[in-house]
Design an enzyme around this catalytic site. Sequence first.
Site, PDB file in Angstrom:
ATOM      1  CB  SER A 164      83.542  32.686  72.764  1.00 50.94           C
ATOM      2  OG  SER A 164      84.701  32.511  73.279  1.00 50.94           O
ATOM      3  CE1 TYR A 176      84.290  30.733  67.524  1.00 51.43           C
ATOM      4  CE2 TYR A 176      84.901  32.756  69.134  1.00 51.43           C
ATOM      5  CZ  TYR A 176      84.352  31.336  68.331  1.00 51.43           C
ATOM      6  OH  TYR A 176      84.034  30.555  69.850  1.00 51.43           O
TER       7      TYR A 176
END
Length: 320
Positions: A164, A176
């Site tokens: 990401s 995350y």
Amino acid sequence: MYLYLLGLVVLYYLYRWVRELPRVPDKGSRYVYVTGCDSGFGNLLARHLDKQGFRVIAACFTEKGEEDLKKACSGNLITTHLDVTSKDSVDKVAAMIKDRVGTRGLWAVVNNAGVSVPSAPCDWLTIDDYKSMLDVNLNGLIAVTLSVLPLIKKARGRVVNVASVLGRISMSGGPYCVSKYGVEAFNDSLRLNMAPFGVKVLCIEPGFFKTNVTDTAILSNNIKKLWDKVPQEVKDDYGTGYIARTLVFMSEKVAKISDADLMKVVSCMEHAVAAVRPRTRYSPGWDAKFFWLPLSYMPTCVSDYILTKEAIPIKSFPPA
């Protein structure tokens, strides 16, 4: 002078475009293992590669995911249940793939499975919250890769890891970003380790797209549940209006910046799997290219200022 430089840039991109056009032959004999195919990028990629003629092994977490995918694809596509947090599940799928591919080996694995909750400021969370996400996004990705790596080496194939832009810069607290930074590190180390064996290791770094990872309903329910669990002293630190402002931020800003065109990411995944000369990194999404990645290269004081300015305001404290 400026026209000369512009001409060089145009020539470079034209050369890169032509160089990256060729695709691998004999797609019908190449097996591609894709995780996280219940929905989102993984689901679309499995369908896309199946239409192109690859022998897709689509791993889903739910029976419904498997059933829906079978209905939408050709008889060549194979679905299987996979829980990336379970060693037995990972090993079982790897053994099945080994029986399928035989001496040809596995052409590619696309590590797409991932979750975005629990996510919240760091001091709202416990170590168990971190472990639950790391077990899926990082440890699960590593486990799947290692389980089929001998088969990929045999085929001189590819490992495609979905990270990401938040593996380049941390815009929020919680596990995350930690998990995606870990994916980047694993990807880089594996790429160097596998180069002598002719195995290519590629990384996809998407910006914000409309998937379950950015689903405002999922994120909002998650933040409300975590807020209810935090000690009162933590709630007092953030102020009574913080949770309301957070929910508004998710419903408005996150939804607004999330791109609905998932094929921008799937096209990068397909190129990583099928191109004769794939790129080392792909950054699908205009936000990734023109905001997040440039921001990650800026001095820390600059990126901190921008992210702090855009952050959800909390109760003010007197200077230390």
